[in-house]
Design an enzyme around this catalytic site. Structure first.
Site, PDB file in Angstrom:
ATOM      1  N   ASP A   1      -4.383  60.205  11.987  1.00  0.00           N
ATOM      2  CA  ASP A   1      -5.094  59.013  12.434  1.00  0.00           C
ATOM      3  C   ASP A   1      -4.262  58.138  13.361  1.00  0.00           C
ATOM      4  OD1 ASP A   1      -3.581  58.707   9.998  1.00  0.00           O
ATOM      5  OD2 ASP A   1      -4.291  56.637   9.899  1.00  0.00           O
ATOM      6  N   GLU A   2      -4.943  57.428  14.234  1.00  0.00           N
ATOM      7  CA  GLU A   2      -4.423  56.306  15.027  1.00  0.00           C
ATOM      8  C   GLU A   2      -3.214  56.667  15.889  1.00  0.00           C
ATOM      9  OE1 GLU A   2      -5.922  52.485  12.566  1.00  0.00           O
ATOM     10  OE2 GLU A   2      -4.047  53.327  11.838  1.00  0.00           O
TER      11      GLU A   2
END
Length: 887
Positions: A540-541
């Protein structure tokens, strides 16, 4: 007084004689400031963009900022020294300081320094100094201000400022005033007060105990009450024909925990008879439970089903020896294959004992996947043989600017390692957790987050590199290095780290590191008798937030009023200036920098598949540049879907399922347990996705028909939204509730955030409510659609809430779970006090003398009250209390 006099004497002596060493002088300054400075934060302006603050020109994301008054009061001797710094955590970027005697510098992550400028004219004894500063976004909950600011000077030992060394942020804050609890002026959230709680609880009545006695949690497919009751006062006697010894021991432990005699008289037979189940009932975990006057029979489709059948029998019981249960017939099977709980121990560490207690409760409520988030920017939490730096450095936080002995403090962990930010699980600890989970039918899914959220690993491997390079062992030093030393990319991550937050996906040493870690963790699983079936990649991210839509370049051709203005020419995508990644792209291996995280995910999936691990799992945004699930080497690819529904998640989830992914519904606005329970600044949690998620909201989540939730809930500003799916879909694989730990330090805080609302997640993962509509593409839901049977939803919640208040919370007490006792509602009309609670059955108390005397509230004889009245709810065992409020 003694401390202050001693400090003052030391200060005078140093000033007059000038004979002390600089080091001693530094330590005196540190000690004085740490002991005698009172810090206080106060929101002066919450809605900066609406009230004239230059949010846009200061470069605030979405042109949103607030003004905070930081007050320093010197309660000790005068301070004239300028060579000191205060290190403190700010989860918001600080954009401007409006007192020229001080400057604030960002260090890394949320760590900042406050220090004097040349204009500093000292702290007089008793003086208060106000330091206004503009911060990005807004400040709505007390825990936005982290504890344990600390002082340094020269080579002195850092000291925590005593006034901030507390688990209660209210000790160093001024309460919000007026509409400051609103994110924006158009925020329509309702502030939780005794009166608003009373109104919210008013539709949930106390149900007679005999009416809820036959309720099993989570709710079975079919329950038929047969009209009798059975006394278990003389205990039960189990005839186990099927369960393995470890699972039977787990059942016995649960009975003992609840005070039920398992060496008694009432016969309980446990067996497996797959042939007794119809074809459509032959599901892992399916079971039948028959309770008669003569005895009970648990028939499982498999061992897991037999275990769950026993848990359902135990669910009917109360704590203690005096037990009676109804006779009934149950046929049951789970709704989802994947019924998960994710716990983040990277941001803050949680003890092995707390994890084991959670596994106990997961088993009791038939949850079967424990997603263990073992690494993040702020910490690495599992021992890896051969890579000691991962835990010796990556598992510890302290004040070491070189970060060769520990990571720098984050999230208010303070200057020493005696804090919630430090800790790890030894190999034996992890084995203990695996064996405990296995005995309860729970798969442990380890997550090592990459390529982003990996700073703990990157810094630890840099320390390893330096150590071995100094010994002249260059090949060994480079073997597991994770950062391209020539990468000069200017990147800011979601939580304000730089390029060292990322494992470089273009280096062979990164792949070798991943192989090493998976190999060692897989070996632990083998030793524990729980094969490693799923590897969670994280993913993620992996981005630079300064290139998000909330910012625009200062030279934008068509500037907008609602985005922050920054010089985006100075910003890079992750790895953009890494020569190794530049070569990979030049050679055509990857088309552009955006696709590097997904490329790395595909590469790791090949490692996972090569080790015979069946499932590859990730947060969905980490795979967004891969074509579909077939881009990965494993047969099964799962994604934790975490788009917010009111930002389009009600549609995009089905698109992910149609790409061949097994979607595990993990929406932040409904099943993130790090969000506050209610709109009250005293509650704990982040709130970027929703202002509050209580047990009732989680219970009312429709995980298969995501658009439906737009009719039964609101967005983060308390406003309605519309949602509809656009594609037909194969459906979802499971449901998971998440606990991120940025604001969650000790084990008590951890259990407060998870329990009891995780029981509602267990209910939704196991049982589909009567009120849940089938998903249909193109059907739009909103506050005005009126397509949901809200009466059925209310009735199911009322029953569930009563079972919690009358029976299940007492079981959490017996298990030592420090769950959140709900804050009661109350109102005063005509001098009479009326009280209620969201989980009927809990005792309520009130005080009219500032808490000196607490009286038990009786709804049938409402007391007459005058003046200030304090109220609280009492835990089921009578030993703990809710937060006290007053009216």
């Amino acid at each position: 007084m003694t401390i202050k006099l001693t400090a003052l004497a030391s200060f005078i002596t140093l000033a007059v004689t000038g004979c002390a060493t600089q080091g001693n002088n530094d330590q005196t300054v540190v000690n004085n400031l740490a002991s005698n400075l009172d810090l206080n934060y106060e929101v002066a302006i919450q809605h900066g963009a609406e009230e004239g603050l230059p949010c846009k020109t200061l470069g605030a994301e979405w042109a949103s900022c607030d003004l905070i008054n930081l007050t320093l009061e010197n309660k000790g001797p005068a301070v004239t020294n300028k060579d000191w710094k205060i290190y403190f955590s700010s989860i918001r970027q600080i954009l401007e300081v409006q007192n020229d005697q001080f400057k604030v510098t960002h260090v890394t992550g949320d760590l900042h320094t406050l220090e004097p400028t040349d204009k500093f004219d000292g702290f007089a004894e008793g003086e208060k100094v106000v330091i206004p500063y503009i911060g990005e976004y807004w400040t709505l909950f007390e825990n936005d201000y982290m504890p344990r600011a600390y002082v340094t000077a020269g080579n002195a030992e850092p000291k925590t400022i005593v006034s901030t060394d507390t688990a209660n942020p209210a000790d160093y804050l001024t309460p919000l005033k007026g509409d400051q609890f609103k994110r924006v002026k158009a925020d329509n959230n309702v502030l939780a007060t005794p009166e608003t709680r009373f109104e919210k609880n008013s539709d949930v009545n106390l149900v007679a105990s005999e009416e809820v006695a036959g309720t099993i949690l989570p709710t079975p497919l079919s329950t038929k009450l047969t009209g009798d009751t059975v006394s278990l006062a003389n205990g039960i006697k189990i005839d186990n024909l099927t369960l393995p010894a470890d699972m039977m021991a787990a059942v016995d432990a649960r009975l003992a925990q609840l005070g039920v005699n398992a060496q008694g008289e009432y016969p309980v037979k446990v067996t497996i008879l797959p042939g007794s189940f119809k074809k459509d009932q032959q599901i892992v975990g399916a079971y039948k439970l028959d309770v008669t006057k003569k005895g009970a029979t648990v028939t499982g489709f498999d061992n897991q089903g037999a275990f769950y059948g026993m848990q359902s029998l135990i669910s009917l019981m109360s704590t203690g020896a005096e037990n009676s249960i109804p006779t009934l017939n149950v046929l049951d099977a789970p709704r989802f294959d994947y019924r998960g709980v994710m716990v983040d121990v990277g941001r803050n560490f949680h003890s092995k004992e707390a994890i084991l207690r959670t596994l106990d409760q997961m088993a009791a409520y038939k949850m079967n996947k424990f997603h263990f988030h073992l690494s993040d920017d702020e910490g690495w939490r599992i021992e890896i043989p051969g890579l000691p730096e991962l835990t010796e450095i990556g598992g510890k936080r302290c004040h070491d600017l070189s970060e060769t002995s520990c990571l720098l403090p984050q999230l208010g962990s303070g200057p020493t390692s005696e804090n919630d930010g430090s800790g790890f699980y030894s190999k034996q600890d992890y084995l203990d957790i695996l064996k405990y989970a296995k005995a309860r039918g729970i798969e442990v899914i380890p997550e090592i987050d990459m390529p982003a959220h990996a700073r703990a690993a990157v810094v630890a491997m840099e320390a390893r590199y330096k150590r071995l390079a100094a010994e002249g062992k260059m090949d060994e030093a480079n073997e597991y290095r994770l950062m391209d030393p020539q990468d000069t990319s200017n990147v800011t991550t979601v939580q304000f780290y730089d390029k060292r937050s990322f494992i470089n996906p273009c280096m062979d040493s990164s792949a070798k590191f991943v192989d090493k870690v998976i190999t060692e963790i897989q070996a632990m699983h083998k030793d524990a008798g729980m094969p490693l079936n799923t590897w969670h990649f994280g993913g993620d991210e992996a981005k630079n937030i300064k290139l998000n839509a909330g910012f625009q370049d200062i030279n934008a051709a068509e500037p907008t009023a609602w985005t922050g203005s920054i010089d985006q020419s100075k910003q890079d995508k992750p790895y953009q200036k890494s020569p190794m990644c530049q070569k990979l792209i030049a050679d055509g291996v990857v088309s552009d920098y955006d696709r590097l995280p997904s490329y790395f995910a595909e590469r790791v999936s090949a490692v996972v598949n090569g080790k015979g691990i069946e499932n590859f799992q990730a947060w969905q945004d980490g795979l967004k540049y891969s074509k579909d699930a077939k881009a990965f080497d494993t047969d099964n690819v799962r994604v934790n879907f975490w788009d917010v529904l009111y930002w389009g998640g009600g549609a995009s989830a089905y698109e992910w399922a149609n790409k061949g992914y097994d979607v595990v519904v993990s929406n932040p606005d409904y099943v993130y347990m790090d969000m506050p329970y209610e709109v009250d600044p005293s509650e704990r949690g982040y709130y970027w996705a929703t202002r509050a998620t209580d047990t009732r909201k989680m219970f009312g989540f429709a995980p298969e028909n995501l658009p439906q939730n737009a009719e039964t809930s609101l967005d983060r500003d308390g406003n309605g939204f519309a949602s509809k799916g656009t594609v037909e879909s194969k459906g979802f694989h499971g449901l998971s509730a998440q606990l991120w730990s940025e604001t969650v330090g000790n084990d008590d805080q951890y259990e407060y955030m998870v329990f009891p609302r995780v029981l509602a997640a267990a209910e939704r993962a196991w049982h589909k409510g009567e009120w849940e509509n089938e998903y249909q593409a193109g059907v739009e839901y909103s506050q005005d659609s009126n397509l949901v049977n809200k009466k059925a939803l209310h009735n199911e919640w009322e029953r569930f809430a009563n079972v919690l208040g009358q029976r299940e919370l007492a079981k959490l007490d017996a298990a030592g779970i420090q769950y959140r006792v709900p804050v009661p509602g109350a109102k005063i009309e005509n001098g009479k006090l009326a009280m209620n609670v969201s989980m009927p059955g809990l005792a309520l108390q009130y005080s009219t003398d500032e808490g000196k005397t607490w009286n038990t509230y009786n709804a049938k004889a409402q007391p007459s009250v005058t003046g200030k009245v304090e109220i609280r709810a009492v835990s089921a065992d009578g030993k703990r209390f809710s937060r006290v409020t007053s009216l």
